[in-house]
Scaffold this active site. Structure first.
Site, PDB file in Angstrom:
ATOM      1  N   PHE A  83     -14.116  10.950   3.911  1.00 47.84           N
ATOM      2  CA  PHE A  83     -13.711  12.031   3.006  1.00 47.84           C
ATOM      3  C   PHE A  83     -14.721  12.319   1.893  1.00 47.84           C
ATOM      4  O   PHE A  83     -14.609  13.317   1.198  1.00 47.84           O
ATOM      5  CB  PHE A  83     -12.325  11.770   2.393  1.00 47.84           C
ATOM      6  N   HIS A 193      -1.968  14.990   7.006  1.00 47.21           N
ATOM      7  CA  HIS A 193      -3.397  14.973   6.694  1.00 47.21           C
ATOM      8  C   HIS A 193      -3.694  15.956   5.559  1.00 47.21           C
ATOM      9  O   HIS A 193      -3.026  16.984   5.422  1.00 47.21           O
ATOM     10  CB  HIS A 193      -4.193  15.365   7.943  1.00 47.21           C
TER      11      HIS A 193
END
Length: 222
Positions: A83, A193
């Site tokens: 990320f 998500h």
């Protein structure tokens, strides 16, 4: 190919990486990745950053695991932490949504000027993708190459050797890894998500960042 002995690993991870089974698995997938690089395929992250998550977060200091799928596949984005992007790189949508979720949990939180999450990693947040390399412009291109065998073993090793780790499993892919985690030894938090395709279905309000810090002392400085 990166030489495993050159990695800046703590003794805990070094012992894990040098187990014969892990050596065999890693050499197999790293040989395939290097062959692709040698054939002119652009692969992310750079070879020197593939294992950066392990270099920044010693095994004995793992307190949180945030599980991603595979690295960002755009130029300059991937640097070995799930990320995260290097300073100066525009926030990908999922990372922007992660910052929004923290803002929801912590009203005084200020979204940072950059998306480099190395400071999380140094506090014990293992930013682990289940696949550690990707071809430029082709998401999931290296799925099935053997990375999953290695990263499943990583999760199992953390499960067996650590206590009270908080696993953040966002989305169906990450949640499949629940079977590798003993919920009597660790904390497992699940949500949709942070991708724009699903974040609106409860990610912003899931409270994971607040809940992590209710479980850990000292808290993570997000």
């Amino acid at each position: 190919m990166i030489a495993l002995e050159t990695l800046q690993l703590d003794q805990g991870w070094r012992n894990f990486f040098t187990q014969p089974h892990q050596q065999q698995c890693l050499q197999s997938v790293l040989t395939r990745v290097q062959q692709a690089r040698d054939n002119g395929v652009t692969i992310y992250p750079p070879a020197a950053e593939v294992f950066r998550a392990f270099e920044l977060t010693p095994l004995a200091k793992v307190r949180v695991v945030i599980l991603g799928q595979d690295p960002y596949h755009g130029p300059g984005q991937a640097h070995g932490l799930s990320f995260s992007v290097p300073e100066g790189v525009k926030f990908p949508p999922s990372l922007r949504n992660i910052f929004k979720a923290i803002s929801h949990d912590e009203p005084d939180y200020h979204i940072p000027l950059h998306g480099d999450l190395s400071h999380w990693a140094r506090q014990g947040v293992l930013l682990l993708n289940t696949v550690l390399t990707v071809e430029q412009g082709k998401a999931h291109a290296h799925a099935g190459w053997g990375w999953e065998t290695f990263t499943d073993a990583v999760i199992e090793h953390i499960n067996a050797t650590r206590e009270g780790v908080v696993f953040l499993l966002w989305g169906a892919h990450a949640q499949k890894k629940q079977e590798l985690i003993d919920p009597t030894r660790h904390h497992v938090l699940t949500s949709v998500h942070p991708s724009p395709l699903s974040a609106h279905r409860g990610f912003f309000e899931c409270g994971h960042f607040r809940r992590v810090n209710a479980l850990l002392t000292p808290p993570i400085e997000w």
